[in-house]
Design a protein around this motif. Structure first.
Motif, short mmCIF file in Angstrom:
data_model
loop_
_atom_site.label_atom_id
_atom_site.label_comp_id
_atom_site.label_asym_id
_atom_site.label_seq_id
_atom_site.Cartn_x
_atom_site.Cartn_y
_atom_site.Cartn_z
N ALA A 85 0.83 -1.21 0.00
CA ALA A 85 0.00 0.00 0.00
C ALA A 85 0.86 1.26 0.00
CB ALA A 85 -0.92 -0.01 1.22
N VAL A 86 1.98 1.23 0.73
CA VAL A 86 2.88 2.39 0.74
C VAL A 86 3.47 2.62 -0.64
CG1 VAL A 86 5.07 3.25 1.64
CG2 VAL A 86 3.42 2.22 3.19
N VAL A 87 3.94 1.54 -1.28
CA VAL A 87 4.48 1.67 -2.63
C VAL A 87 3.40 2.14 -3.59
CG1 VAL A 87 5.47 0.38 -4.56
CG2 VAL A 87 6.31 -0.02 -2.25
N GLY A 88 2.21 1.56 -3.43
CA GLY A 88 1.12 1.97 -4.31
C GLY A 88 0.74 3.42 -4.13
N ALA A 89 0.72 3.88 -2.87
CA ALA A 89 0.38 5.29 -2.63
C ALA A 89 1.45 6.22 -3.20
CB ALA A 89 0.21 5.52 -1.13
N ALA A 90 2.73 5.82 -3.03
CA ALA A 90 3.81 6.65 -3.56
C ALA A 90 3.75 6.72 -5.08
CB ALA A 90 5.16 6.10 -3.10
N VAL A 91 3.53 5.57 -5.72
CA VAL A 91 3.46 5.55 -7.19
C VAL A 91 2.20 6.25 -7.67
CG1 VAL A 91 3.33 4.05 -9.21
CG2 VAL A 91 4.86 3.47 -7.32
N ALA A 92 1.13 6.16 -6.88
CA ALA A 92 -0.12 6.82 -7.28
C ALA A 92 0.04 8.32 -7.36
CB ALA A 92 -1.22 6.46 -6.30
N LEU A 93 1.02 8.86 -6.66
CA LEU A 93 1.27 10.30 -6.75
C LEU A 93 1.98 10.70 -8.04
CD1 LEU A 93 2.40 11.06 -3.09
CD2 LEU A 93 0.27 11.77 -4.17
N LEU A 94 2.61 9.70 -8.70
CA LEU A 94 3.35 10.03 -9.93
C LEU A 94 2.43 10.56 -11.01
CD1 LEU A 94 5.91 7.09 -10.18
CD2 LEU A 94 6.31 9.44 -9.42
N ALA A 95 1.28 9.88 -11.18
CA ALA A 95 0.36 10.31 -12.24
C ALA A 95 -0.17 11.72 -11.99
CB ALA A 95 -0.77 9.30 -12.38
N PRO A 96 -0.66 12.03 -10.77
CA PRO A 96 -1.12 13.41 -10.55
C PRO A 96 -0.01 14.45 -10.71
CG PRO A 96 -2.02 11.97 -8.88
CD PRO A 96 -1.02 11.17 -9.63
N LEU A 97 1.18 14.15 -10.16
CA LEU A 97 2.28 15.11 -10.28
C LEU A 97 2.73 15.24 -11.73
CD1 LEU A 97 4.37 14.23 -7.09
CD2 LEU A 97 2.81 16.16 -7.45
N GLY A 98 2.85 14.09 -12.41
CA GLY A 98 3.21 14.13 -13.82
C GLY A 98 2.17 14.85 -14.65
N GLY A 99 0.90 14.62 -14.33
CA GLY A 99 -0.16 15.31 -15.05
C GLY A 99 -0.10 16.81 -14.83
N LEU A 100 0.25 17.23 -13.62
CA LEU A 100 0.36 18.66 -13.33
C LEU A 100 1.51 19.29 -14.12
CD1 LEU A 100 -0.71 21.02 -11.67
CD2 LEU A 100 0.84 20.34 -9.82
N VAL A 101 2.65 18.57 -14.15
CA VAL A 101 3.79 19.08 -14.93
C VAL A 101 3.43 19.17 -16.41
CG1 VAL A 101 6.14 18.57 -15.66
CG2 VAL A 101 5.48 18.25 -13.27
N ALA A 102 2.78 18.11 -16.92
CA ALA A 102 2.40 18.13 -18.34
C ALA A 102 1.39 19.23 -18.61
CB ALA A 102 1.82 16.77 -18.73
N LEU A 103 0.50 19.48 -17.64
CA LEU A 103 -0.48 20.55 -17.82
C LEU A 103 0.22 21.91 -17.92
CD1 LEU A 103 -3.51 21.18 -17.95
CD2 LEU A 103 -3.50 21.38 -15.46
N VAL A 104 1.27 22.10 -17.15
CA VAL A 104 2.04 23.35 -17.25
C VAL A 104 2.67 23.47 -18.63
CG1 VAL A 104 4.06 24.57 -16.37
CG2 VAL A 104 2.47 23.47 -14.77
N LEU A 105 3.16 22.35 -19.15
CA LEU A 105 3.79 22.38 -20.47
C LEU A 105 2.78 22.63 -21.59
CD1 LEU A 105 6.31 19.41 -20.08
CD2 LEU A 105 6.79 21.86 -19.91
#
Length: 692
Positions: A143-163
């Motif tokens: 669950a910890v690994v899953g929660a950490a990886v689950a943040l990648l998509a939102p953070l990556g999406g935010l970065v891509a949204l800026v671009l």
């Protein structure tokens, strides 16, 4: 309710986190593979909006490259689905392995701990900690690994949204501080609520197991409704904590569920304005909306965070077993052919800060049968546990044939030190396996039957449906039969020291005498330490150790100790009379016990000059001793384990010429064999098989 101790809770949290990190290392390979697949799935999810947007622009322009990019879109979507499936499969394996590791660790520590440490937790609590709580805690690493990886998509999406477009990104970022506050409050509040819920759940489980174990007593007492109410007394509290947990979870999900769509609408509106201004194309708008959706997925982390919170709270309950102190063991061996000489040097045992045994100095020669007597609470069972190293002493040391017990390996210790208990537990598929239970090579069927005969169990075992092959659940056993099987197990693997902790309390007098004779003749010679309540058991022993309030008050033959009224009162049902002033009991004290004389020497000569007690149950004998049945030589016991009435004659209580007090018609033979045992085990009856 007792207020929680913050320091203790912090220590428990650190212990639980250490256990979870160890569980993660145990499944490190699978956990790493799950993390890699999850990251790859997140990357595919991040690539998907850009690929879709570019493909849409190509198709709108009727560019020939649109077909190729359409294939790329299909490949990215398929990869995301496949990687999510592999991640789910690996996560399930990690959860199972972590749970199994936590259970094995907790069970191992529980079984390696001294029994009094394990007894701190009720059976119901232990079952809950090793089953449901361990399952919830085992899901934490993944669950910890899953929660950490689950943040990648939102953070990556935010970065891509800026671009893609800065203004749409700024519109989305405006709502993130509120989301962060919601998640922080959820982690804080749900952690406390889940912890209280699990605590109440464990307490109810403990009460339930107690009620199931005492179902016969409850039925006989007619207290079914009362016990049901006792078990369910904290059910309203459990329900309140459960509702509070779901209220916190539901409130957080509702707020994040309302916040995320609102942010998406804001992004869509700003993107539409940018499209109208010509600053953003149709494909760009599609990508911006998809990336905003990925960034909004940070709200979905709430569910994974809830799993981590529940798991950590459960790990605190399971980790309590990991903190149980193990009974230290060495690697040494006993000298071959030793007689089993037992020596306790300055032994002190504490329980809850109170000394249960105080500065015990005692030496029992090899081959001796020593009876430990004393009133309830005097420390008899603790002394037996220390002598057999079922528990460690807080000060001093215990030696067997000159070797400290804590220096012996576990295998050597259990091969040479045997135990029989008042309430034995039987393990194995059938009766024969229960008798043969123990470490080391399995005994032969002949040895098993010889041990059963020595314990007086062979006759009733043969009457069972399948004899020695009868499955234990199909063998209805009385308290006395259960004790005889426990004795047979101890006899089957008897070493140079055999500790019998009130192991004949449920036997009738005739059977108890037969067991004592078999112990002398048919069981491997060695030292016997017997916790005794019957006068006859003390009378047949070579040496009596009289405990009083955790100290050795005196040692010596039963006949000599019997002259002391306080000693006779140990076997009586009344309250022990106060020692008269200036009276010294005529007892042989243990060498170097360190206990002060209880009374003045003047009374010793006065008592020695007094007439002997009546030999056939005179008034004094009847008042102070009497038969085992008349005096209730053993204290009242739990249901199904108390001794049967002892039909010994009243004359057994008084001393007589040539026999110790408390002996029956066969006393002379028993006394003779007992004395021989002190010198090496005594003679064996011809034609009888010796149990080894």
């Amino acid at each position: 309710m007792t207020a929680p101790d913050p320091t203790r809770e912090a220590e428990a949290a650190r212990g639980a986190d250490r256990a979870l990190r160890a569980a993660a290392r145990h499944s490190g390979g699978r956990l790493a593979a799950a993390a890699v697949c999850s990251v790859a799935a997140a990357c595919a999810a991040l690539a998907e909006p850009a690929v879709l947007g570019h493909t849409l622009d190509l198709l709108l322009r009727q560019d020939p490259g649109g077909a190729r990019w359409t294939a790329w879109c299909a490949a990215v979507i398929a990869a995301e689905v496949l990687l999510d499936a592999v991640t789910a499969r690996l996560t399930g394996g990690v959860d199972a392995r972590s749970t199994a590791w936590l259970r094995r660790l907790g069970l191992g520590r529980l079984l390696r701990a001294a029994p009094h440490h394990a007894a701190r937790h009720s059976p119901g609590e232990l079952s809950a900690r090793l089953t449901a709580q361990a399952t919830t805690a085992g899901a934490v690493p993944a669950a910890v690994v899953g929660a950490a990886v689950a943040l990648l998509a939102p953070l990556g999406g935010l970065v891509a949204l800026v671009l893609v477009d800065v203004w749409t990104a700024l519109a989305f970022l405006a709502g993130l501080p509120l989301l962060a506050l919601l998640l922080r409050a959820f982690a804080r509040d749900s952690g406390a609520s889940v912890g209280r819920y699990q605590e109440v759940q464990l307490a109810m489980a403990g009460r339930l197991v107690e009620a199931l174990a005492g179902a016969r007593t409850i039925a006989a007492a007619g207290t079914v409704e009362r016990e049901q109410a006792r078990v369910l007394r904290r059910l309203p509290e459990l329900g309140a904590e459960g509702r509070e947990t779901w209220r916190i979870y539901g409130t957080t999900m509702a707020r994040t569920g309302a916040l995320m769509p609102l942010l998406l609408y804001v992004v869509l509106g700003v993107g539409g304005v940018r499209l109208a201004e010509g600053a953003l194309g149709v494909g760009g708008l599609l990508a911006a909306v998809r990336y905003a959706g990925l960034a909004a997925g940070v709200g979905a982390v709430t569910g994974r965070l809830a799993a981590v919170v529940r798991g950590r709270a459960a790990a605190r309950r399971t980790a309590a077993l990991f903190e149980l102190p193990e009974l230290p063991q060495g690697v040494g061996r006993l000298p071959p052919g030793g007689p089993g000489a037992l020596e306790l040097c300055g032994v002190r045992v504490l329980r809850g800060g109170t000394a249960v045994l105080r500065d015990i100095d005692l030496r029992i020669p090899g081959g001796t049968t020593a009876a430990v007597v004393g009133r309830s609470g005097s420390g008899k069972t603790t002394l037996a546990a220390v002598a057999g190293r079922l528990t460690a002493c807080d000060a001093g040391r215990v030696l067997l044939d000159g070797v400290p017990l804590d220096e012996l390996s576990a295998g050597e210790l259990r091969r040479e030190v045997g135990h029989a208990f008042e309430r034995p537990a039987l393990f194995g598929e059938d009766v024969a396996a229960a008798i043969a239970f123990g470490s080391g090579p399995a005994p032969t069927p002949q040895s098993v039957r010889a041990a059963a005969r020595a314990a007086g169990a062979d006759a009733f075992v043969r009457r069972l449906p399948d004899g020695y092959d009868t499955a234990l659940p199909d063998a209805p056993l009385s308290g006395g039969e259960l004790q005889r099987l426990g004795l047979a197990r101890a006899f089957c693997r008897a070493g140079r020291l055999l500790v019998l902790d009130d192991a004949t309390s449920s036997l009738d007098t005739l059977t108890a005498r037969e067991v004592e004779r078999a112990l002398t003749h048919d069981v491997r010679p060695g030292t016997r330490l017997v916790v005794a309540h019957r006068i006859s058991s003390a009378a047949r022993a070579d040496l009596v150790v009289w405990l009083d309030a955790g100290r050795v008050r005196a040692t010596g033959p039963h006949a000599e100790l019997w002259r002391d009224p306080a000693y006779r009162a140990v076997f009586a049902t009344g309250t022990e009379p106060a020692d008269p002033p200036n009276t010294q009991p005529a007892t042989a004290r243990a060498e170097g016990t360190g206990s002060e004389p209880d009374t003045k020497p003047a009374a010793a000569s006065a008592l020695a000059a007094a007439p002997a007690l009546p030999a056939a149950g005179g008034p004094d004998a009847q008042r102070n001793a009497g038969s085992d049945a008349a005096t209730g030589a053993a204290p009242a016991r739990a249901e199904g384990t108390g001794p049967e009435p002892d039909p010994e004659p009243v004359a057994a209580a008084g001393p007589r010429t040539g026999a110790a007090p408390g002996e029956g018609p066969d006393a002379g033979a028993s006394a003779g064999t007992g004395s021989a045992a002190a010198g090496g085990g005594g003679r064996r009856a011809p034609g009888r098989e010796t149990v080894r």
